[in-house]
Design a protein around this motif. Sequence first.
Motif, short mmCIF file in Angstrom:
data_model
loop_
_atom_site.label_atom_id
_atom_site.label_comp_id
_atom_site.label_asym_id
_atom_site.label_seq_id
_atom_site.Cartn_x
_atom_site.Cartn_y
_atom_site.Cartn_z
N PRO A 65 46.14 46.43 41.79
CA PRO A 65 45.01 46.53 40.86
C PRO A 65 43.97 45.45 41.15
O PRO A 65 44.32 44.34 41.53
CB PRO A 65 45.66 46.31 39.50
CG PRO A 65 47.10 46.64 39.70
CD PRO A 65 47.40 46.27 41.12
N LEU A 66 42.71 45.80 40.98
CA LEU A 66 41.63 44.83 41.15
C LEU A 66 41.62 43.93 39.92
O LEU A 66 41.39 44.40 38.81
CB LEU A 66 40.29 45.56 41.29
CG LEU A 66 39.05 44.70 41.45
CD1 LEU A 66 39.12 43.88 42.74
CD2 LEU A 66 37.80 45.57 41.45
N LEU A 67 41.93 42.67 40.12
CA LEU A 67 41.98 41.70 39.03
C LEU A 67 40.71 40.88 39.04
O LEU A 67 40.31 40.38 40.07
CB LEU A 67 43.19 40.77 39.17
CG LEU A 67 44.56 41.42 39.14
CD1 LEU A 67 45.64 40.41 39.46
CD2 LEU A 67 44.81 42.04 37.78
N MET A 68 40.11 40.73 37.89
CA MET A 68 38.91 39.92 37.78
C MET A 68 39.30 38.49 37.43
O MET A 68 40.23 38.25 36.66
CB MET A 68 37.98 40.47 36.69
CG MET A 68 37.48 41.88 36.97
SD MET A 68 36.54 41.94 38.50
CE MET A 68 36.22 43.68 38.63
N ALA A 69 38.57 37.52 38.00
CA ALA A 69 38.77 36.12 37.64
C ALA A 69 38.28 35.91 36.21
O ALA A 69 37.32 36.55 35.77
CB ALA A 69 38.00 35.23 38.61
N VAL A 70 38.94 35.02 35.49
CA VAL A 70 38.59 34.73 34.10
C VAL A 70 38.19 33.27 33.99
O VAL A 70 38.93 32.38 34.43
CB VAL A 70 39.78 35.02 33.15
CG1 VAL A 70 39.41 34.70 31.72
CG2 VAL A 70 40.23 36.46 33.29
N ASP A 71 37.03 33.02 33.39
CA ASP A 71 36.53 31.67 33.18
C ASP A 71 36.42 31.43 31.67
O ASP A 71 35.69 32.12 30.98
CB ASP A 71 35.16 31.52 33.84
CG ASP A 71 34.53 30.14 33.64
OD1 ASP A 71 35.12 29.29 32.94
OD2 ASP A 71 33.45 29.91 34.19
#
Length: 126
Positions: A65-71
């Motif tokens: 799965p394409l995981l997005m970075a979290v800030d």
Amino acid sequence: MAQQLNLDRSQRVDIVCRKGDTFTLNLELKDEHGVAIDVTSHTFLMQVRVSDEDTTLTTASTDVPLLMAVDLTDASDGLVKFSKAAPNMKDVSSGLYVYDISQNNTSTEETILYGTFKVNEDISIT
């Protein structure tokens, strides 16, 4: 008499982005009175998949799965930023996918957003 009890509070928001462009989604979380929610102690997850029943998003470099970075730099002000760098987005095939964002604190896990994730083809290739 009520025939259904709906406990799903998630909201549908469809996303359209462009292949090869930096993906950035900024969320500002507020309570019912419009006051920012301090989400410092929360964790977030955003995944993009081929379908809601599929476990993969096939790209040129990965079959996960394409995981997005979290800030969470501004989490005390209710701000959460999801991103993926342009080189990583270049590997995503244009097409229509699905995504969701889950929020987790010490007592609850909840999907807060879901919808389609459309990747438009890019014309300029570097």
